[in-house]
Design an enzyme around this catalytic site. Structure first.
Site, PDB file in Angstrom:
ATOM      1  N   HIS A 220      42.754  38.947  51.084  1.00 25.77           N
ATOM      2  CA  HIS A 220      41.714  39.257  50.097  1.00 25.77           C
ATOM      3  C   HIS A 220      42.176  40.406  49.220  1.00 25.77           C
ATOM      4  O   HIS A 220      42.396  41.515  49.701  1.00 25.77           O
ATOM      5  CB  HIS A 220      40.409  39.624  50.800  1.00 25.77           C
ATOM      6  CG  HIS A 220      39.247  39.751  49.863  1.00 25.77           C
ATOM      7  ND1 HIS A 220      38.448  38.675  49.505  1.00 25.77           N
ATOM      8  CD2 HIS A 220      38.755  40.817  49.173  1.00 25.77           C
ATOM      9  CE1 HIS A 220      37.512  39.078  48.668  1.00 25.77           C
ATOM     10  NE2 HIS A 220      37.683  40.368  48.439  1.00 25.77           N
ATOM     11  N   ASP A 295      49.238  36.463  36.802  1.00 20.32           N
ATOM     12  CA  ASP A 295      48.909  36.997  38.119  1.00 20.32           C
ATOM     13  C   ASP A 295      50.038  37.926  38.541  1.00 20.32           C
ATOM     14  O   ASP A 295      51.173  37.481  38.718  1.00 20.32           O
ATOM     15  CB  ASP A 295      48.734  35.854  39.128  1.00 20.32           C
ATOM     16  CG  ASP A 295      48.077  36.299  40.420  1.00 20.32           C
ATOM     17  OD1 ASP A 295      48.186  37.477  40.772  1.00 20.32           O
ATOM     18  OD2 ASP A 295      47.452  35.440  41.086  1.00 20.32           O
ATOM     19  N   ARG A 297      50.029  39.804  41.305  1.00 23.26           N
ATOM     20  CA  ARG A 297      49.969  40.111  42.721  1.00 23.26           C
ATOM     21  C   ARG A 297      51.249  39.687  43.445  1.00 23.26           C
ATOM     22  O   ARG A 297      51.971  38.798  42.996  1.00 23.26           O
ATOM     23  CB  ARG A 297      48.763  39.424  43.367  1.00 23.26           C
ATOM     24  CG  ARG A 297      47.436  39.978  42.909  1.00 23.26           C
ATOM     25  CD  ARG A 297      46.275  39.195  43.496  1.00 23.26           C
ATOM     26  NE  ARG A 297      46.254  37.810  43.013  1.00 23.26           N
ATOM     27  CZ  ARG A 297      45.359  36.911  43.406  1.00 23.26           C
ATOM     28  NH1 ARG A 297      44.431  37.241  44.304  1.00 23.26           N
ATOM     29  NH2 ARG A 297      45.395  35.683  42.916  1.00 23.26           N
TER      30      ARG A 297
END
Length: 373
Positions: A220, A295, A297
């Site tokens: 998460h 993205d 991440r």
């Protein structure tokens, strides 16, 4: 302490100092045996007027370095380059710089944008962009040749510095403690620290993992707006609670809370992306218009955390195939992908549609005209 560790610490101290200086609006210099010295300043830290004054010191044409994603969003021919440089007329003033730096742009060049030549960024300039991203600043810099004047921070780089993988930094559990939560009283929290960042990633271990060959796991990414304030623009908060509820029902599981706000672009830039979404862009295009990748991440950190917890096989709660692939490539086998679908609302329909149609996510609610109404 060995020489390699000492060298690593010195490098990380220099980078941390450079990030702080950029955020304060100061000048950073990068030089090394393999690259000519350059001085640079971040528009996002210094402000447009100060950045323009800094850049004008080198002549009538100023050098702006930005990501290929931002250049392509402006309609410039950047090919597949990760980082590029533009020769910008200093006479354009602050309005031109602000347009280039982050104002929303269509696939065409905005009105008033002069013809600009796109040049390859040097390795030092690409490294400077990485430092700006690490500082959670917009990756747009003004660059001048290194001079004898005193910069606010000096970062010596070499090719090895540029190529160093942040995943090489040790990631170790520092402390753990019991943390009863509303869904289960049998949970404990484990904090992980890496020397190259000033924050901790966290694992919430639900129940007892002993004897569980492949526990439920959720990766998460931090979302202050969704997790804390209950934002309806995304599904992060409900996914967090649903994952913990499922783990409590199973009697065991691990939720990794990764400090990658806004798909890795940071809270302030995420809010900037919100503004662009209000102007009509979707989630992914908003990020690229700000100069980031769709993205940013990196889920390799999650694999290292799981391995530190002794987990090498997991059942992954996710709709994102990239999480499955990344864990598999880095030593954690996903024995099952467990869908995690959350009911849509009128505020996040487009967000969910973008995740499904453009980011390849699975198991998301369908979007139809009745829901949109």
């Amino acid at each position: 302490m060995g020489p390699a560790i000492e060298a690593s610490i010195r490098r990380r101290v220099r980078l941390a100092a450079a990030e702080a200086v950029l955020r304060e609006g100061g000048v950073v210099r990068i030089h090394g045996p393999d690259h000519p010295a350059v001085d640079f300043i971040a528009l996002d830290g210094a402000g447009t007027a100060a950045a323009l004054a800094f850049a004008r010191s080198s002549g009538p044409t100023i050098r702006m370095v930005l990501t290929g994603a931002r250049a392509r969003a402006l309609g410039l021919d950047a090919g597949s380059a990760v980082c590029v440089a533009l020769a910008v007329p200093s006479s354009g003033g602050t309005q031109l710089l602000e347009t280039l730096a982050g104002m929303p742009a269509s696939s065409r060049r905005p009105i008033g944008l002069p013809t600009l030549v796109v040049e390859p960024a040097t390795p030092a300039e690409a490294a400077a962009i990485d430092i700006a991203k690490r500082a959670s600043l917009l990756p747009v810099l003004m660059v001048v040749p290194g001079s004898s004047r005193q910069a606010d921070a000096v970062v010596e780089i070499s090719k090895d510095d540029i190529d160093t993988d942040p995943m090489d930094a040790p990631l170790v559990p520092i402390v753990q403690a019991d943390l009863p939560i509303s869904l289960t009283e049998t949970a404990r929290v484990v904090a992980f620290r890496a020397p190259d960042v000033a924050y901790e990633h966290v694992a919430l271990v639900v129940g007892k993992l002993d004897g569980v060959s492949a526990p439920l796991v959720r990766l998460h990414s931090e979302c202050m707006t969704g997790d804390v304030f209950g934002s309806l623009r995304c599904d992060c908060g409900p996914q967090l609670q649903a994952a913990l509820s499922r783990m409590a029902q199973d009697g065991a599981g691990v939720l990794l809370y990764l400090r990658q706000e806004g798909r890795g672009i940071g809270l302030t830039n995420k809010l900037r992306a919100y503004r662009l979404q209000e102007m009509g862009l979707d989630t992914l295009d908003a990020n690229t218009h700000l100069g980031f990748e769709q993205d940013e991440r990196d889920f390799r950190t999650a694999a290292r955390m799981l391995q530190a917890l002794g987990l090498h096989q997991v059942r992954l709660l996710t709709n994102n195939p990239e999480k499955v692939h990344t864990l598999g490539r880095h030593g954690v086998t996903v024995t099952e992908r467990v869908p995690l679908s959350i009911a849509a609302n009128r505020h996040n329909l487009r967000y969910l549609q973008t995740k499904r149609q453009r980011a390849g996510h699975l198991g998301l609610p369908a979007v139809n005209d009745e829901e949109a109404g």
